[in-house]
Design a protein around this motif. Structure first.
Motif, mmCIF file in Angstrom:
data_model
loop_
_atom_site.group_PDB
_atom_site.id
_atom_site.type_symbol
_atom_site.label_atom_id
_atom_site.label_comp_id
_atom_site.label_asym_id
_atom_site.label_seq_id
_atom_site.Cartn_x
_atom_site.Cartn_y
_atom_site.Cartn_z
ATOM 1 N N ALA A 1 0.836 -1.212 0.000
ATOM 2 C CA ALA A 1 0.000 0.000 0.000
ATOM 3 C C ALA A 1 0.863 1.251 0.000
ATOM 4 N N VAL A 2 1.913 1.254 0.818
ATOM 5 C CA VAL A 2 2.814 2.414 0.888
ATOM 6 C C VAL A 2 3.578 2.570 -0.421
ATOM 7 N N GLY A 3 3.994 1.446 -1.018
ATOM 8 C CA GLY A 3 4.698 1.506 -2.294
ATOM 9 C C GLY A 3 3.833 2.041 -3.409
ATOM 10 N N THR A 4 2.536 1.722 -3.367
ATOM 11 C CA THR A 4 1.605 2.192 -4.395
ATOM 12 C C THR A 4 1.254 3.661 -4.205
ATOM 13 N N HIS A 5 1.094 4.052 -2.935
ATOM 14 C CA HIS A 5 0.695 5.435 -2.650
ATOM 15 C C HIS A 5 1.452 5.914 -1.424
ATOM 16 N N MET A 6 2.523 6.674 -1.658
ATOM 17 C CA MET A 6 3.359 7.167 -0.557
ATOM 18 C C MET A 6 2.583 8.168 0.294
ATOM 19 N N PRO A 7 2.848 8.202 1.604
ATOM 20 C CA PRO A 7 2.213 9.223 2.443
ATOM 21 C C PRO A 7 2.645 10.610 2.003
ATOM 22 N N PRO A 8 1.759 11.604 2.101
ATOM 23 C CA PRO A 8 2.142 12.966 1.714
ATOM 24 C C PRO A 8 3.170 13.533 2.694
ATOM 25 N N SER A 9 4.011 14.424 2.222
ATOM 26 C CA SER A 9 4.992 15.051 3.113
ATOM 27 C C SER A 9 4.377 16.298 3.746
ATOM 28 N N TYR A 10 4.884 16.628 4.941
ATOM 29 C CA TYR A 10 4.383 17.801 5.652
ATOM 30 C C TYR A 10 5.570 18.516 6.271
ATOM 31 N N LYS A 11 5.805 19.777 5.837
ATOM 32 C CA LYS A 11 6.923 20.590 6.314
ATOM 33 C C LYS A 11 8.251 19.839 6.188
ATOM 34 N N GLY A 12 8.414 19.193 5.042
ATOM 35 C CA GLY A 12 9.665 18.500 4.757
ATOM 36 C C GLY A 12 9.781 17.136 5.398
ATOM 37 N N SER B 1 -6.895 11.238 5.846
ATOM 38 C CA SER B 1 -7.173 10.659 4.527
ATOM 39 C C SER B 1 -6.255 9.475 4.249
ATOM 40 N N TYR B 2 -5.009 9.545 4.747
ATOM 41 C CA TYR B 2 -4.084 8.425 4.538
ATOM 42 C C TYR B 2 -4.466 7.258 5.456
ATOM 43 N N GLU B 3 -4.937 7.574 6.643
ATOM 44 C CA GLU B 3 -5.420 6.528 7.542
ATOM 45 C C GLU B 3 -6.594 5.788 6.908
ATOM 46 N N ARG B 4 -7.490 6.535 6.265
ATOM 47 C CA ARG B 4 -8.637 5.922 5.587
ATOM 48 C C ARG B 4 -8.163 5.061 4.420
ATOM 49 N N TYR B 5 -7.142 5.537 3.704
ATOM 50 C CA TYR B 5 -6.577 4.763 2.589
ATOM 51 C C TYR B 5 -6.025 3.430 3.095
ATOM 52 N N LEU B 6 -5.285 3.462 4.212
ATOM 53 C CA LEU B 6 -4.727 2.229 4.766
ATOM 54 C C LEU B 6 -5.834 1.270 5.187
ATOM 55 N N GLU B 7 -6.887 1.805 5.786
ATOM 56 C CA GLU B 7 -8.011 0.943 6.184
ATOM 57 C C GLU B 7 -8.635 0.269 4.963
ATOM 58 N N ASN B 8 -8.823 1.043 3.897
ATOM 59 C CA ASN B 8 -9.416 0.474 2.673
ATOM 60 C C ASN B 8 -8.540 -0.631 2.099
ATOM 61 N N GLU B 9 -7.212 -0.431 2.123
ATOM 62 C CA GLU B 9 -6.296 -1.450 1.601
ATOM 63 C C GLU B 9 -6.327 -2.720 2.457
ATOM 64 N N ILE B 10 -6.439 -2.529 3.763
ATOM 65 C CA ILE B 10 -6.536 -3.700 4.655
ATOM 66 C C ILE B 10 -7.826 -4.458 4.374
ATOM 67 N N ARG B 11 -8.921 -3.727 4.192
ATOM 68 C CA ARG B 11 -10.210 -4.374 3.932
ATOM 69 C C ARG B 11 -10.226 -5.104 2.584
ATOM 70 N N LYS B 12 -9.468 -4.596 1.617
ATOM 71 C CA LYS B 12 -9.391 -5.276 0.320
ATOM 72 C C LYS B 12 -8.711 -6.642 0.450
ATOM 73 N N SER B 13 -7.789 -6.756 1.405
ATOM 74 C CA SER B 13 -6.987 -7.969 1.529
ATOM 75 C C SER B 13 -7.519 -8.969 2.546
ATOM 76 N N PHE B 14 -8.338 -8.489 3.484
ATOM 77 C CA PHE B 14 -8.886 -9.376 4.516
ATOM 78 C C PHE B 14 -10.404 -9.237 4.540
ATOM 79 N N ASP B 15 -11.067 -10.327 4.849
ATOM 80 C CA ASP B 15 -12.525 -10.297 4.951
ATOM 81 C C ASP B 15 -12.908 -9.716 6.311
#
Length: 435
Positions: A362-373, A404-418
């Motif tokens: 998930a991280v490789g597909t969509h890197m977390p956004p940077s904040y103040k460097g 929004s990134y936390e929600r993305y991680l949750e969605n990726e986990i749900r895609k892989s596990f029932d």
């Protein structure tokens, strides 16, 4: 979950204390006496203990429009409470309203803590001794406005909470939630295949929680029926508010909560609120759209309903939706199977190696956004709890986690596990933190 309620006359600071304890601004705070007219509920977590907190309207002798209703609400809250916080104004003398409440609480024979509010300095704290006159053993000084004395209050509450006896009943417990007259009791009767509960077209027939044991496919289950959760009711208003607390307690005791929606009436805003109560308690959920036998062209209607459900319950897209009919018994087996699956999913443990592979991808597909460097780095993830599943991430800086990134991680986990039917909790901790 144990219950604590706040009781006192108007304008002594109950709502401010309530908000401080639940750590959110849920009660309306104004200087106008009598603003809090209905009971408000929240959950307090402190030192690995949790209890339900009820805020009540100010009890007054002035005979205003709401005084009788508020007195009834306070009486019902006292009846349900394990501990009562009698809130007083530390800058005022004990008056007739305080004495009336004192008399009520002595008759109730419940554990009482007198909270003397507005004592924000040493000189004012001397006023606390006046309030021992009320005749209660536990008296504590507090300043809600200045956030002083709350840890001592919470320690005192936790010391006085009765120990909960562990339940010997290991059966899967589920409850039916919903507005009045959506057919909860009819669904229960259909599942049990007997007229065990009174069924009526009059809203509010079921005013209490009822536990029923039954067998399905050779396994025993406990079904908890609850009173209809009405947002604002005129008929049996006080009884309905009393039963609302019982419904919340039924949620606490359940492993799975089934929200019943009326197919004839459609989705109401309060349906969302009711489901949110279950999710806030971390319960697995299923949605049952009842009275499906009344819908014309059901095959066409089901497509529209699925879109409606997605739009209205975006916060619970993981919940299985079953279109049922208590009258014709249509899809009751599917409903039971969905309840069992939701329970199985809420207690499952996710393999750590597979979970970390999912997160790495998930991280490789969509890197977390940077904040103040700075950019969030995730070192490791593992499951640290269940009912519902809790996943803890070790990161470089948890403050870099965007919702929004936390929600993305949750969605990726749900895609892989029932994980159908169960909420999941994502927790982030800094790698070098002990806690």
């Amino acid at each position: 979950m144990q219950t604590v309620c706040l009781i006192g006359k108007p304008n002594v600071g109950k709502s401010t204390i309530f908000n401080r304890l639940i750590k959110e601004k849920k009660a309306i705070i104004l200087d106008t006496p009598g603003v809090t007219r209905d009971r408000i509920y929240g959950t307090v977590n402190y030192n690995n203990k949790a209890f339900r907190l009820i805020d009540t309207g100010g009890i007054t002798l002035e005979g205003g429009t709401f005084s009788k209703d508020i007195l009834m609400q306070a009486t019902l809250a006292i009846d349900e409470a394990d501990i009562i916080l009698f809130v007083t104004d530390g800058l005022a003398e004990i008056d007739n309203e305080d004495k009336m409440i004192q008399s009520m609480l002595h008759k109730a024979n419940k554990k009482v803590i007198v909270v003397v509010n507005k004592l924000d300095n040493e000189k004012r704290k001397e006023n606390i001794y006046n309030f021992y006159e009320l005749g209660f053993e536990n008296v504590i000084a507090l300043s809600a406005e200045h956030n002083m004395g709350f840890n001592k209050l919470l320690d005192m509450i936790c010391e006085n909470l009765p120990e909960e006896e562990p339940s010997e009943d290991k059966t899967l417990k589920f409850c039916f939630l919903g507005r009045p007259n959506v057919g909860k009791s009819s669904l229960i009767n259909a599942l049990l295949n007997e007229e065990r509960l009174i069924v009526s077209d009059v809203s509010g027939t079921t005013l209490d929680a009822v536990d029923t044991k039954f067998k399905y496919n050779g396994e025993e289950y406990t079904l908890i029926d609850t009173a209809g959760m009405r947002k604002k009711g005129r008929i049996y208003e006080n009884i309905e508010k009393y039963s609302f607390l019982r419904s919340l307690k039924a949620i606490d005791r359940s492993d799975v909560c089934v929200l019943v929606v009326d197919a004839e009436a459609g989705i109401m805003e309060h349906d969302k609120h009711i489901l949110s109560y279950a999710l806030e308690s971390g319960k697995a959920v299923v949605i049952a759209v009842n009275k499906w036998d009344t819908i014309e062209n059901p095959n066409e209607a089901i497509k529209d309903w699925k879109i409606k459900m997605e739009n209205n319950f975006q916060f619970a897209r993981f919940a299985k939706v079953i279109f049922v009919s208590a009258k014709t018994h249509k899809r009751l087996k599917e409903l039971m199977d969905a309840i069992i699956k939701a329970y199985d999913n809420t207690i499952q443990m996710l393999p750590t190696s597979i979970l970390n592979d999912v997160i790495l991808e998930a991280v490789g597909t969509h890197m977390p956004p940077s904040y103040k460097g700075q950019r969030l780095k995730i070192y490791y993830a593992h499951q640290t709890g269940y009912m519902p599943p809790k996943i803890t991430f070790e990161v470089n800086n948890k403050r870099l986690v965007h919702f929004s990134y936390e929600r993305y991680l949750e969605n990726e986990i749900r895609k892989s596990f029932d994980l159908e039917g169960t909420p999941i909790i994502l927790q982030f901790k800094n790698k070098n933190d002990d806690e």
